[in-house]
Scaffold this motif. Structure first.
Motif, PDB file in Angstrom:
ATOM      1  N   VAL A  94      11.950  -6.730 -10.092  1.00 34.56           N
ATOM      2  CA  VAL A  94      11.278  -7.154  -8.678  1.00 34.56           C
ATOM      3  C   VAL A  94      11.492  -5.850  -7.840  1.00 34.56           C
ATOM      4  CG1 VAL A  94      11.214  -8.452  -6.707  1.00 34.56           C
ATOM      5  CG2 VAL A  94      11.570  -9.489  -8.785  1.00 34.56           C
ATOM      6  N   ALA A  95      12.552  -5.222  -7.820  1.00 34.32           N
ATOM      7  CA  ALA A  95      12.827  -4.032  -6.941  1.00 34.32           C
ATOM      8  C   ALA A  95      12.062  -2.935  -7.246  1.00 34.32           C
ATOM      9  CB  ALA A  95      13.996  -3.399  -6.662  1.00 34.32           C
ATOM     10  N   VAL A  96      11.923  -2.671  -8.756  1.00 30.99           N
ATOM     11  CA  VAL A  96      11.081  -1.753  -9.241  1.00 30.99           C
ATOM     12  C   VAL A  96       9.660  -1.876  -9.131  1.00 30.99           C
ATOM     13  CG1 VAL A  96      10.245  -0.688 -11.336  1.00 30.99           C
ATOM     14  CG2 VAL A  96      12.919  -0.920 -11.029  1.00 30.99           C
ATOM     15  N   ALA A  97       9.076  -3.179  -9.104  1.00 32.08           N
ATOM     16  CA  ALA A  97       7.799  -3.580  -8.789  1.00 32.08           C
ATOM     17  C   ALA A  97       7.624  -3.249  -7.436  1.00 32.08           C
ATOM     18  CB  ALA A  97       7.649  -4.843  -9.148  1.00 32.08           C
ATOM     19  N   ILE A  98       8.455  -3.453  -6.400  1.00 26.87           N
ATOM     20  CA  ILE A  98       7.994  -3.256  -4.817  1.00 26.87           C
ATOM     21  C   ILE A  98       8.087  -1.883  -4.517  1.00 26.87           C
ATOM     22  CG2 ILE A  98       9.178  -3.322  -2.873  1.00 26.87           C
ATOM     23  CD1 ILE A  98      10.333  -6.260  -3.773  1.00 26.87           C
ATOM     24  N   CYS A  99       8.886  -0.996  -5.188  1.00 22.63           N
ATOM     25  CA  CYS A  99       8.927   0.369  -5.118  1.00 22.63           C
ATOM     26  C   CYS A  99       7.691   1.023  -5.768  1.00 22.63           C
ATOM     27  CB  CYS A  99      10.002   1.117  -5.777  1.00 22.63           C
ATOM     28  SG  CYS A  99      11.589   0.722  -5.219  1.00 22.63           S
ATOM     29  N   LEU A 100       7.027   0.528  -6.650  1.00 20.17           N
ATOM     30  CA  LEU A 100       5.687   1.005  -7.328  1.00 20.17           C
ATOM     31  C   LEU A 100       4.604   0.296  -6.342  1.00 20.17           C
ATOM     32  CD1 LEU A 100       6.150   0.740 -11.151  1.00 20.17           C
ATOM     33  CD2 LEU A 100       6.601   2.637  -9.867  1.00 20.17           C
ATOM     34  N   LEU A 101       4.591  -0.704  -5.824  1.00 21.62           N
ATOM     35  CA  LEU A 101       3.944  -1.103  -5.021  1.00 21.62           C
ATOM     36  C   LEU A 101       3.793  -0.139  -3.764  1.00 21.62           C
ATOM     37  CD1 LEU A 101       1.538  -3.351  -3.548  1.00 21.62           C
ATOM     38  CD2 LEU A 101       3.651  -4.633  -2.911  1.00 21.62           C
ATOM     39  N   GLY A 102       4.798   0.146  -3.065  1.00 20.41           N
ATOM     40  CA  GLY A 102       5.000   1.108  -2.092  1.00 20.41           C
ATOM     41  C   GLY A 102       4.388   2.482  -2.353  1.00 20.41           C
ATOM     42  N   VAL A 103       4.582   2.925  -3.687  1.00 14.26           N
ATOM     43  CA  VAL A 103       3.705   4.304  -4.234  1.00 14.26           C
ATOM     44  C   VAL A 103       2.291   4.060  -4.096  1.00 14.26           C
ATOM     45  CG1 VAL A 103       3.346   5.601  -6.046  1.00 14.26           C
ATOM     46  CG2 VAL A 103       5.594   5.138  -5.586  1.00 14.26           C
ATOM     47  N   GLY A 104       1.882   2.832  -4.480  1.00 18.71           N
ATOM     48  CA  GLY A 104       0.461   2.387  -4.501  1.00 18.71           C
ATOM     49  C   GLY A 104      -0.178   2.371  -3.157  1.00 18.71           C
ATOM     50  N   THR A 105       0.814   2.187  -2.410  1.00 21.11           N
ATOM     51  CA  THR A 105       0.310   2.170  -0.751  1.00 21.11           C
ATOM     52  C   THR A 105       0.122   3.509  -0.395  1.00 21.11           C
ATOM     53  OG1 THR A 105       1.458   0.067  -0.395  1.00 21.11           O
ATOM     54  CG2 THR A 105       0.722   1.388   1.430  1.00 21.11           C
ATOM     55  N   MET A 106       0.959   4.455  -0.797  1.00 25.45           N
ATOM     56  CA  MET A 106       0.821   6.024  -0.585  1.00 25.45           C
ATOM     57  C   MET A 106      -0.257   6.584  -0.931  1.00 25.45           C
ATOM     58  SD  MET A 106       3.756   8.663  -1.038  1.00 25.45           S
ATOM     59  CE  MET A 106       3.817   8.349  -2.873  1.00 25.45           C
ATOM     60  N   ALA A 250       8.316   2.244   4.181  1.00 27.98           N
ATOM     61  CA  ALA A 250       9.387   1.151   4.285  1.00 27.98           C
ATOM     62  C   ALA A 250       9.412   0.347   3.118  1.00 27.98           C
ATOM     63  CB  ALA A 250       8.703   0.166   5.476  1.00 27.98           C
ATOM     64  N   VAL A 251       8.377   0.089   2.474  1.00 26.55           N
ATOM     65  CA  VAL A 251       8.193  -0.789   1.112  1.00 26.55           C
ATOM     66  C   VAL A 251       9.131   0.020   0.054  1.00 26.55           C
ATOM     67  CG1 VAL A 251       6.581  -1.399  -0.765  1.00 26.55           C
ATOM     68  CG2 VAL A 251       5.896  -1.739   1.632  1.00 26.55           C
ATOM     69  N   ILE A 252       9.004   1.195   0.034  1.00 31.92           N
ATOM     70  CA  ILE A 252       9.722   2.029  -1.046  1.00 31.92           C
ATOM     71  C   ILE A 252      11.359   1.713  -0.760  1.00 31.92           C
ATOM     72  CG2 ILE A 252      10.397   3.951  -2.011  1.00 31.92           C
ATOM     73  CD1 ILE A 252       7.600   4.861  -1.754  1.00 31.92           C
ATOM     74  N   MET A 253      11.608   1.791   0.383  1.00 30.45           N
ATOM     75  CA  MET A 253      13.038   1.686   0.853  1.00 30.45           C
ATOM     76  C   MET A 253      13.374   0.257   0.652  1.00 30.45           C
ATOM     77  SD  MET A 253      14.168   4.657   1.414  1.00 30.45           S
ATOM     78  CE  MET A 253      15.805   4.032   2.129  1.00 30.45           C
ATOM     79  N   VAL A 254      12.452  -0.740   0.974  1.00 29.72           N
ATOM     80  CA  VAL A 254      13.177  -2.083   0.710  1.00 29.72           C
ATOM     81  C   VAL A 254      13.375  -2.251  -0.801  1.00 29.72           C
ATOM     82  CG1 VAL A 254      12.281  -4.496   0.539  1.00 29.72           C
ATOM     83  CG2 VAL A 254      11.973  -3.047   2.631  1.00 29.72           C
ATOM     84  N   GLY A 255      12.399  -1.743  -1.721  1.00 32.64           N
ATOM     85  CA  GLY A 255      12.750  -1.863  -3.238  1.00 32.64           C
ATOM     86  C   GLY A 255      14.039  -1.230  -3.585  1.00 32.64           C
TER      87      GLY A 255
END
Length: 301
Positions: A94-106, A250-255
């Motif tokens: 789940v954490a990796v998915a959140i980090c990748l979501l942050g990359v997608g946002t970037m 923020a999303v990447i840091m949360v992940g």
């Protein structure tokens, strides 16, 4: 390639020379006698990973590099599972998915800001990124194994030795004309030196972090590097600011924090299916037969 070559030279001058003055099983000659071919493969993977990622910017877009570079994280997790016997929990995925979501946002922010160039050969550039990210994953898994099982000095010393040789040969064969065509001045030289020193510090301190965490968590943290470069670009190159960059950070840091909040566990390597007492039982059976034969022989006499 030239800036990477300088970095490997610095690693050689510092860590390889350090190994050369050691004695015993940790000495340079002793390591070369036992594991020289393994470190050649490691050096080749690391050198080509650096080369391919940098080369990809020449062919594809910044957006593609940012997205496809994340391919190294699932490769790294898979290699850690089979080589390092790392076992992940649901929270890690789940954490990796959140980090990748942050990359997608970037990346979305980059598209809206139109910071990506068109690229001359997008397919070739994308292939370079995928192969380079996979080679980075291989290098990072080897790094984690060596710094946890052996030593940080051995990893950096051998990487400095073979990285210098491999990158030096590749530099002479492929980029000597480009180096010769550079109009050198103190500013260009300073930029090369600054880049090499930053890489040297990264290579020197990264094993320390990997030793207490893991290669996967370090790579998740490195996802924020594009955001740091953006923040510098706001002042140096006049990049257009977007609130999505703050959101992606923020999303990447949360992940990342979520991943580090729960440690992974390490599974023990599979043992042999042969019961441990089998050989002992055979030996005891042989001794018993020998004693029986001796008793029979004595009774006969």
């Amino acid at each position: 390639m030239f800036q990477s070559f300088i970095n490997y030279c610095l690693l050689f001058l510092f860590y390889t020379v350090m190994l050369a003055f050691q004695s015993g099983p940790d000495s340079l000659l002793h390591i070369l006698k036992r594991k020289w071919w393994k470190y050649i493969l490691l050096g080749l993977a690391d050198v080509e990973a650096n080369y391919l990622i940098v080369k990809a910017y020449q062919y594809t877009t910044l957006t593609s590099v940012q997205l496809l570079d994340c391919f190294g994280i699932p490769v790294l997790m898979a290699l850690s599972w089979f080589i390092l016997y790392a076992r992940y929990r649901v929270i890690h995925f789940v954490a990796v998915a959140i980090c990748l979501l942050g990359v997608g946002t970037m990346v979305g922010a980059d598209i809206l800001a139109r910071r990506g160039n068109s690229g001359s050969d997008v397919l070739m550039g994308d292939i370079f990124v995928l192969v380079g990210a996979s080679l980075y994953a291989i290098s990072n898994v080897c790094e984690e194994y060596i710094v946890k099982k052996l030593s940080r000095q051995e990893f950096l010393g051998m990487l400095g030795l073979f990285g210098t040789v491999i990158s030096g040969i590749q530099l002479l064969l492929m980029e000597y004309k480009d180096i010769a065509s550079i109009h050198w001045d103190w500013k260009i030289a300073l930029l090369f030196v600054a880049f090499a020193l930053c890489m040297f510090c990264l290579y020197s301190f990264m094993p320390l972090v990997i030793k207490v965490t893991s290669a996967t968590s370090v790579n998740l943290g490195i996802l924020t590097s594009d955001l740091y470069s953006l923040f510098f670009g706001l002042f140096l190159f006049g990049y257009t600011f977007s609130g999505l960059y703050i959101l992606s950070f923020a999303v990447i840091m949360v992940g990342f924090i979520l991943y580090c909040s729960t440690p992974t566990r390490t599974a023990e390597p599979a043992e042999s299916s042969v019961p441990p007492g089998t050989s002992i039982g055979i030996d005891n059976l042989g001794l018993k037969l020998e004693e029986t034969l001796q008793e029979t022989h004595s009774a006969f006499l």
